[in-house]
Design an enzyme around this catalytic site. Structure first.
Site, PDB file in Angstrom:
ATOM      1  N   SER A 135       0.859  -1.185   0.000  1.00 21.67           N
ATOM      2  CA  SER A 135       0.000   0.000   0.000  1.00 21.67           C
ATOM      3  C   SER A 135       0.893   1.231   0.000  1.00 21.67           C
ATOM      4  O   SER A 135       2.084   1.153   0.351  1.00 21.67           O
ATOM      5  CB  SER A 135      -0.879   0.007   1.261  1.00 21.67           C
ATOM      6  N   TYR A 148      -2.804  -0.308  10.360  1.00 23.82           N
ATOM      7  CA  TYR A 148      -2.740  -0.812   8.990  1.00 23.82           C
ATOM      8  C   TYR A 148      -1.390  -0.504   8.344  1.00 23.82           C
ATOM      9  O   TYR A 148      -0.781  -1.370   7.704  1.00 23.82           O
ATOM     10  CB  TYR A 148      -3.871  -0.194   8.167  1.00 23.82           C
TER      11      TYR A 148
END
Length: 246
Positions: A135, A148
């Protein structure tokens, strides 16, 4: 015409929705034989043309079964897309230790386990390609990504270390680093407290002025998985509308 993944045996985790589902559908169009794995068995059952495996990537026996299903069914494994993950939007003061543990179990341990068993299978058949889903949060800092983001740094680090370790055995390991993508998770965030404001701020950080689509990420994954990327390993490919270029 044969697709870019014709007859390749591929395992895709987190395949029931979002980027994983778009990738499974694209792989099928490219001629791949797809084992689609996810914890959501009901939604997975709506994905046509795949061999479904219901399981939790953070559980050793389930992660192993995802890989052995490919080998038992088709005799080998050519491609792993280690995509399964959970995405809570939490600051460090909002999060609890249990939140951190849950995300690391799926996004960190789950990726480690599926890569481990995939590499073991690929060694037996002479090589293969692994594509991990990292990501922009696994490359740069973002607000409300206290649990996250670190898990995606695990994905980035695992990609680089495995690429170096297994290159001489014919195993390539790369990752995509998506920006914010119009998945079911983003749709849910639009109705969460503070979600619309957060998403508006994040969208302004994407120079292209919009979020991406799962299909755009799937296109990048197909490239990295295919022979078109035969001299690429250890790469973290942004699919982010220019977010990381700022």
């Amino acid at each position: 015409m044969a697709g870019r993944l014709a007859d390749r045996v591929c395992v895709i985790t987190g395949a029931a929705s979002g980027i994983g589902r778009a990738t499974a559908e694209r792989f099928l169009r490219e001629g791949a034989r797809v084992i689609a794995a996810d914890l959501d068995g009901d939604r997975l059952a709506t994905l046509e043309g795949v061999v479904p495996v219901t399981g939790d990537v953070s559980r050793d026996q389930d992660a192993r079964r995802m890989i052995t299903t490919a080998v038992d069914r088709f005799g080998r494994l050519d491609v792993l897309v280690a995509n399964a993950g959970v995405i809570p939007l939490l600051s460090v003061t909002e999060a609890e230790g249990s939140d951190f543990d849950r995300v690391m179990a799926v996004d960190g341990r789950g990726m480690f386990l599926t890569c481990k068993y995939a590499i073991e299978a690929m060694l037996a058949s002479g090589g293969g390609s692994i594509v991990c889903t990292s990501s922009i949060s696994g490359v740069a800092g973002q607000a409300r990504q206290a649990v996250y983001g670190p898990a995606k740094f695990v994905a980035t680090g695992l990609t680089k270390h495995l690429a170096v370790e297994w290159a001489e055995h014919g195993i390539r390991v790369n990752a995509v680093a998506p920006g914010t993508i119009e998945t079911e998770r983003v749709a849910a965030a639009r109705v969460e407290p503070g979600g619309p404001e957060y998403l508006a701020e994040v969208e302004r950080g994407h120079p292209m002025g919009r979020f991406g689509t799962p299909e755009e990420v799937a296109s990048a994954i197909v490239f990295l998985a295919s022979e078109e990327a035969s001299f690429i390993t250890g790469a973290i490919l942004p699919v982010d509308g220019g977010y990381l270029a700022r």
